[in-house]
Design a protein around this motif. Structure first.
Motif, PDB file in Angstrom:
ATOM      1  N   MET A  80      25.539  39.714  49.372  1.00  0.00           N
ATOM      2  CA  MET A  80      26.355  39.353  48.099  1.00  0.00           C
ATOM      3  C   MET A  80      27.458  40.549  48.427  1.00  0.00           C
ATOM      4  N   ASN A  81      28.762  39.717  48.076  1.00  0.00           N
ATOM      5  CA  ASN A  81      29.959  40.613  48.407  1.00  0.00           C
ATOM      6  C   ASN A  81      30.458  41.247  46.952  1.00  0.00           C
ATOM      7  N   LYS A  82      31.303  42.376  46.833  1.00  0.00           N
ATOM      8  CA  LYS A  82      31.678  42.837  45.773  1.00  0.00           C
ATOM      9  C   LYS A  82      33.073  42.199  45.379  1.00  0.00           C
ATOM     10  N   PRO A  83      32.973  41.522  44.146  1.00  0.00           N
ATOM     11  CA  PRO A  83      34.150  41.113  43.706  1.00  0.00           C
ATOM     12  C   PRO A  83      35.409  42.092  43.813  1.00  0.00           C
ATOM     13  N   PRO A  84      36.547  41.547  43.581  1.00  0.00           N
ATOM     14  CA  PRO A  84      37.981  42.445  43.381  1.00  0.00           C
ATOM     15  C   PRO A  84      37.849  42.994  41.985  1.00  0.00           C
ATOM     16  N   THR A  85      38.799  43.774  41.868  1.00  0.00           N
ATOM     17  CA  THR A  85      38.822  44.426  40.445  1.00  0.00           C
ATOM     18  C   THR A  85      39.469  43.331  39.392  1.00  0.00           C
ATOM     19  N   TRP A  86      40.383  42.523  39.953  1.00  0.00           N
ATOM     20  CA  TRP A  86      40.927  41.446  38.974  1.00  0.00           C
ATOM     21  C   TRP A  86      39.750  40.425  38.513  1.00  0.00           C
ATOM     22  N   PHE A  87      38.792  40.306  39.358  1.00  0.00           N
ATOM     23  CA  PHE A  87      37.774  39.413  39.051  1.00  0.00           C
ATOM     24  C   PHE A  87      37.129  39.998  37.461  1.00  0.00           C
ATOM     25  N   TYR A  88      36.916  41.114  37.413  1.00  0.00           N
ATOM     26  CA  TYR A  88      36.102  41.966  36.311  1.00  0.00           C
ATOM     27  C   TYR A  88      37.202  41.916  35.155  1.00  0.00           C
ATOM     28  N   VAL A  89      38.394  42.304  35.509  1.00  0.00           N
ATOM     29  CA  VAL A  89      39.536  42.119  34.454  1.00  0.00           C
ATOM     30  C   VAL A  89      39.450  40.848  33.762  1.00  0.00           C
ATOM     31  N   VAL A  90      39.546  39.976  34.609  1.00  0.00           N
ATOM     32  CA  VAL A  90      39.727  38.348  34.041  1.00  0.00           C
ATOM     33  C   VAL A  90      38.490  38.088  33.169  1.00  0.00           C
ATOM     34  N   ALA A  91      37.287  38.326  33.654  1.00  0.00           N
ATOM     35  CA  ALA A  91      36.142  37.818  33.068  1.00  0.00           C
ATOM     36  C   ALA A  91      35.849  38.745  31.812  1.00  0.00           C
ATOM     37  N   ALA A  92      36.326  40.082  31.923  1.00  0.00           N
ATOM     38  CA  ALA A  92      36.191  40.919  30.590  1.00  0.00           C
ATOM     39  C   ALA A  92      37.032  40.262  29.526  1.00  0.00           C
ATOM     40  N   LEU A  93      38.303  39.980  29.757  1.00  0.00           N
ATOM     41  CA  LEU A  93      39.127  39.515  28.909  1.00  0.00           C
ATOM     42  C   LEU A  93      38.871  38.051  28.538  1.00  0.00           C
ATOM     43  N   ALA A  94      38.304  37.202  29.422  1.00  0.00           N
ATOM     44  CA  ALA A  94      37.464  36.083  28.885  1.00  0.00           C
ATOM     45  C   ALA A  94      36.626  36.138  27.932  1.00  0.00           C
ATOM     46  N   LEU A  95      35.909  36.961  28.149  1.00  0.00           N
ATOM     47  CA  LEU A  95      34.438  37.522  27.368  1.00  0.00           C
ATOM     48  C   LEU A  95      35.245  37.883  26.155  1.00  0.00           C
ATOM     49  N   LEU A  96      36.174  38.830  25.845  1.00  0.00           N
ATOM     50  CA  LEU A  96      36.800  39.163  24.650  1.00  0.00           C
ATOM     51  C   LEU A  96      37.226  38.127  23.810  1.00  0.00           C
ATOM     52  N   TRP A  97      38.162  37.116  24.461  1.00  0.00           N
ATOM     53  CA  TRP A  97      38.614  35.965  23.992  1.00  0.00           C
ATOM     54  C   TRP A  97      37.316  35.116  23.506  1.00  0.00           C
ATOM     55  N   ASN A  98      36.021  34.835  24.270  1.00  0.00           N
ATOM     56  CA  ASN A  98      35.076  34.082  23.497  1.00  0.00           C
ATOM     57  C   ASN A  98      34.469  34.632  22.517  1.00  0.00           C
ATOM     58  N   LEU A  99      34.293  36.058  22.623  1.00  0.00           N
ATOM     59  CA  LEU A  99      33.683  36.740  21.338  1.00  0.00           C
ATOM     60  C   LEU A  99      34.533  36.691  20.194  1.00  0.00           C
TER      61      LEU A  99
END
Length: 140
Positions: free
Chosen positions: A1-20
């Motif tokens: 399994m490859n490690k995703p870049p930082t931007w992936f975590y940022v986008v996923a975290a912002l999307a989580l906040l949006w959905n919360l």
């Protein structure tokens, strides 16, 4: 399994906040009392009175599926894709419910259709993001 870049975590975290935020709005919507509804403008009262149950269920699927899907993205789980697809389908069903009641929606607020468009765009964007993560080997 490859490690995703930082931007992936940022986008996923912002999307989580949006959905919360969507989950919070959904719960607040469910907790409105008849007295709360009586204080709303008549057009918004009509929206609540005439909203079909399936549209409310679709909203729950959209926001809960989106939040769980984003959590799975952050945990790098492959099933994020299925949850985000379910969320997108919930948004689409919710939109059908809103468009069925479009006369009331126009009377209620000019911001509501714009916000719903943003909700749809975010839901659409998260599905290919999850697919991209899967294709890159960022998920298990």
């Amino acid at each position: 399994m490859n490690k995703p870049p930082t931007w992936f975590y940022v986008v996923a975290a912002l999307a989580l906040l949006w959905n919360l935020a969507g989950c919070t709005a959904f719960v607040a919507d469910l907790q409105l009392t008849p007295e709360d509804l009586a204080r709303l403008p008549e057009a918004q009262q009509a929206l609540y009175r005439e909203r079909p149950l399936w549209a409310l269920v679709a909203t729950g699927i959209a926001v809960i599926g989106g939040a769980l899907g984003c959590i799975c993205l952050l945990l790098r789980k492959r099933w994020a894709t299925g949850l985000l697809i379910a969320s997108l389908l919930g948004v689409l069903a919710q939109d059908v419910g809103l468009f069925v009641m479009m006369d009331h929606l126009k009377a209620a607020s000019g911001v509501a259709p714009l916000l719903q468009g943003v909700v749809l765009l975010v839901a659409i964007g998260l599905v290919p993001l999850a697919g991209y993560a899967n294709a890159r080997g960022w998920t298990t």
